[in-house]
Design an enzyme around this catalytic site. Sequence first.
Site, PDB file in Angstrom:
ATOM      1  N   ARG A  36      39.636  32.206  25.278  1.00  0.00           N
ATOM      2  CA  ARG A  36      41.051  31.797  25.254  1.00  0.00           C
ATOM      3  C   ARG A  36      41.406  30.789  26.341  1.00  0.00           C
ATOM      4  NH1 ARG A  36      43.747  37.426  27.573  1.00  0.00           N
ATOM      5  NH2 ARG A  36      43.125  37.114  29.729  1.00  0.00           N
ATOM      6  N   GLY A  40      32.773  29.584  30.654  1.00  0.00           N
ATOM      7  CA  GLY A  40      32.229  29.868  31.985  1.00  0.00           C
ATOM      8  C   GLY A  40      32.979  30.994  32.667  1.00  0.00           C
ATOM      9  N   CYS A  43      33.860  33.372  36.725  1.00  0.00           N
ATOM     10  CA  CYS A  43      32.760  32.999  37.625  1.00  0.00           C
ATOM     11  C   CYS A  43      32.701  31.493  37.857  1.00  0.00           C
ATOM     12  CB  CYS A  43      31.428  33.495  37.075  1.00  0.00           C
ATOM     13  SG  CYS A  43      30.029  32.983  38.075  1.00  0.00           S
ATOM     14  N   GLY A 185      41.204  44.187  52.364  1.00  0.00           N
ATOM     15  CA  GLY A 185      39.977  44.480  51.630  1.00  0.00           C
ATOM     16  C   GLY A 185      38.820  43.691  52.201  1.00  0.00           C
ATOM     17  N   GLY A 187      35.470  43.763  51.043  1.00  0.00           N
ATOM     18  CA  GLY A 187      34.291  43.629  50.187  1.00  0.00           C
ATOM     19  C   GLY A 187      33.842  42.173  50.183  1.00  0.00           C
ATOM     20  N   ALA A 188      32.982  41.819  49.236  1.00  0.00           N
ATOM     21  CA  ALA A 188      32.436  40.457  49.183  1.00  0.00           C
ATOM     22  C   ALA A 188      33.535  39.401  49.063  1.00  0.00           C
ATOM     23  CB  ALA A 188      31.464  40.341  48.013  1.00  0.00           C
ATOM     24  N   GLY A 190      36.817  39.575  49.813  1.00  0.00           N
ATOM     25  CA  GLY A 190      37.635  39.539  51.028  1.00  0.00           C
ATOM     26  C   GLY A 190      36.944  38.828  52.169  1.00  0.00           C
ATOM     27  N   MET A 191      35.666  39.147  52.402  1.00  0.00           N
ATOM     28  CA  MET A 191      34.960  38.563  53.539  1.00  0.00           C
ATOM     29  C   MET A 191      34.632  37.086  53.305  1.00  0.00           C
ATOM     30  SD  MET A 191      35.314  40.898  55.614  1.00  0.00           S
ATOM     31  CE  MET A 191      34.806  39.791  56.918  1.00  0.00           C
ATOM     32  N   HIS A 449       4.615  29.173  56.756  1.00  0.00           N
ATOM     33  CA  HIS A 449       5.154  28.993  58.102  1.00  0.00           C
ATOM     34  C   HIS A 449       5.441  27.515  58.330  1.00  0.00           C
ATOM     35  CE1 HIS A 449       5.559  29.474  62.460  1.00  0.00           C
ATOM     36  NE2 HIS A 449       4.788  28.392  62.588  1.00  0.00           N
TER      37      HIS A 449
END
EC number: 1.8.1.4
Length: 470
Positions: A36, A40, A43, A185, A187-188, A190-191, A449
Amino acid sequence: MADTQFDVIVVGGGPGGYVAAIRAAQLGLKAAVVEREHLGGICLNWGCIPTKALLRSSEVSHILHHLDAYGFSAKDISFDLKKVVERSRKVAKQLSGGVAHLLKKNKVTVIDGHGKLAGTQGGLRKLDVTKDGKPVGSYTAKHVILATGARARTLPGMEPDGKTIVTYKEAMVPESMPKSLLVIGSGAIGMEFASFHHDMGCKVTVLEVVDRILPAEDEEISAFAQKQFAKQGMTIKTGVKVSKLEKTSAGAKATIEVGGKAETIEVDKVILAVGIVGNVENIGLEGTKVKVEKTHVVINEWMETGEPGVYAIGDLAGPPWLAHKASHEGVICVERIAGVKGLHPLDVRKIPGCTYCRPQIASVGLSEARAKAAGYEVRVGRFPFVGNGKAIALGEPEGMVKTVFDKKTGELLGAHMIGAEVTELIQGYGVAMTLETTEAELMHTVFPHPTLSEMMHESVLDAYGRAIHF
């Protein structure tokens, strides 16, 4: 006349829905997607992708304000917020257009509108589609996959107004940069917003109701993150109850309770990041055997609902609320429909989670506490960024890699990281867990390395008392 009968119709064109439709088409099924708004989904348009573009800008801002560490200097550093936001929107638009191209290339029919289950017709599931309240058409399919996603949760007394008190959607297109910001909040989501605003020069306060930030992460990683954010100058308050949130002439005022004491915080802007709720309304679930619990559709391991021929994937079907989980569910769902042999249900323990704040955070599998709670006797390895040559050369010595193993079998139960580029590193442990790798294979793997990935090796070695560089 347009086609109205399909093998599979997917309701929702986000990372779960469009991937499911493309995989269905690859398997020879006649597929359609009903969307609608934007192909995508959240996200690509209002979540994962545009936020990463914003965070890239704030990362540049951070580097510009610390040029001296790299031997450079610059005067009068400034930014144009309009251009920062425009770049983010262009990135989102480019990828959304890419999804449209992929669907066309795979001969998936895209139906513009809002899809709603409408019973059955001739033994097939029927779906009515409307656009702006007007009928677009009725379509039928043997299988309907619901992928309608989720939206930001709001709490009573803390309703967003879209300007001063906002959710992620408005936070992504700010007209001006606030001088002070309150994020409710940790969580992901918020941070990430806290990190973006802080690195753009805003004074940030984060409130979390439980006793630690990033509560989904391993406790050690949470504690490390909290110290880093505090060191950067963010104010973090945990164990907080927000009793009142009101608009003022200057912005907003929050009344909070911490440790039994009342406090007030006055800021220019508030971002609410208190979770999400599934979009279960107005999709025709009434009168079906589809069960809804805590705003999410209940499914079995094959994404089947209680209603024959109706499936649910992604955020609509519950946690973890991750785009890559939705995509994978979509693939499994249509492969099951197509009769692909040798399928395995999705093991959510093997889905990596990433948070793109500064420092980045990534994890896969069980935390140390969850592994112990599940009855495992564990071996735990750790390796700090400060012991890694590449991290020091990058000027990013703050971070750690932590691994959790089953002491009896050597199975990798979980891996947890914090620091530069860990969101790119975590897939190495994801592959290892999918292959059922033990500590022996990881120890015998040669890591290049100098790379940050060497810390992944050292953390494994440390779990068995064999770390070389620390």
